[in-house]
Each structure stands twice: as structure tokens, then as C-alpha cells.
Scaffold this active site. Structure first.
Site, PDB file in Angstrom:
ATOM      1  CB  ILE A  77      -0.922  -0.005   1.233  1.00  0.00           C
ATOM      2  CG1 ILE A  77      -1.948  -1.120   1.076  1.00  0.00           C
ATOM      3  CG2 ILE A  77      -1.581   1.340   1.442  1.00  0.00           C
ATOM      4  CD1 ILE A  77      -2.939  -1.214   2.191  1.00  0.00           C
ATOM      5  CB  CYS A  78       0.844   4.290  -2.101  1.00  0.00           C
ATOM      6  SG  CYS A  78       1.666   5.894  -2.176  1.00  0.00           S
ATOM      7  CB  ILE A  79       3.728   4.980   2.987  1.00  0.00           C
ATOM      8  CG1 ILE A  79       3.632   5.371   4.460  1.00  0.00           C
ATOM      9  CG2 ILE A  79       4.744   5.799   2.223  1.00  0.00           C
ATOM     10  CD1 ILE A  79       4.872   5.074   5.251  1.00  0.00           C
TER      11      ILE A  79
END
Length: 130
Positions: A77-79
């Protein structure tokens, strides 16, 4: 053939996440491999442990987690997108002094560098949602 999937769609707001899940299953059943599934934009909501769909709807979170366990998939998941939308790991919640974490088990937070790496190391990159 090795694939990377990018999911932009929130779990119950579009068909993107459900289509990506079906596509992932079909790839694996056909003998292909998945290098990484990268969740970006509203797609990060697929990794929220707080999702509680009604009993008569699909549990996409549980299905992603099962697929991850069965095939040791990298669910990333893109932080930055996650922080903006309130999906935090325990360490990020602590670092940002937030009261709780809600990143589901089986998912990990990482940057866009992980997407670039996956694109470079995969034969195909396929996106879902918009």
C-alpha cells in the site's frame, strides 16, 4: 510470465478491486506469477482492517488476505496515499501520534519506489480502477 497489479479502486466504490482480485486468481491458476499487488489512491482502502461489509456482500479484504496467505503475495500500500486517507500501520500511528492503527494483516506500507521496482522486474503491469 510475471505480473504486477496496481489497484486504484476502493473496495466497494468501484469494480476495480474485485476485478483485480479475480484477475489475480486467474493468473495464478494459469501458472503465471505475481510480483506485487500495489494499492494506490483510493485503492489503499482495500487494506483497512476496519472494513466491515454487510453479510450479503463480498469481503474483499478477507479474500485479498486469503490470496496473500495461499500464494505469499506482496500486497503493498502506498504510504503517502494511506496517510492521507487514514490507513496506518502500528509504527506509522505511533510516529504520527495517532491513537490507533488500522492496516490489515498481510498488507505492508511502502513508497512509490516499490511500484517502480515492480514495474521494472515484471513482464506486465496491469492497472484496475480509476
Amino acid at each position: 510470465m510475471q505480473f504486477t497489479l496496481v489497484v486504484y479502486g476502493a473496495p466497494h466504490a468501484s469494480q476495480g478491486a474485485a476485478t483485480a482480485l479475480r484477475f489475480a486468481r486467474a493468473l495464478l491458476a494459469s501458472g503465471h506469477s505475481i510480483y506485487r499487488v500495489f494499492f494506490y489512491g483510493d485503492g489503499i482502502h482495500n487494506g483497512s482492517a476496519l472494513a466491515a461489509p454487510p453479510q450479503d456482500e463480498r469481503d474483499l479484504l478477507g479474500q485479498w488476505q486469503q490470496l496473500q496467505q495461499d500464494h505469499q503475495l506482496d500486497l503493498t500500500i502506498c504510504i503517502a496515499a494511506a496517510q492521507r486517507r487514514g490507513v496506518l500501520s502500528e509504527s506509522e500511528a505511533n510516529r504520527l501520534e495517532k491513537p490507533a492503527a488500522n492496516l490489515a494483516p498481510g498488507f505492508e506500507l511502502s513508497g512509490l519506489g516499490q511500484l517502480a521496482e515492480a514495474a521494472a522486474l515484471s513482464d506486465r503491469l496491469v492497472t484496475f480502477g480509476g
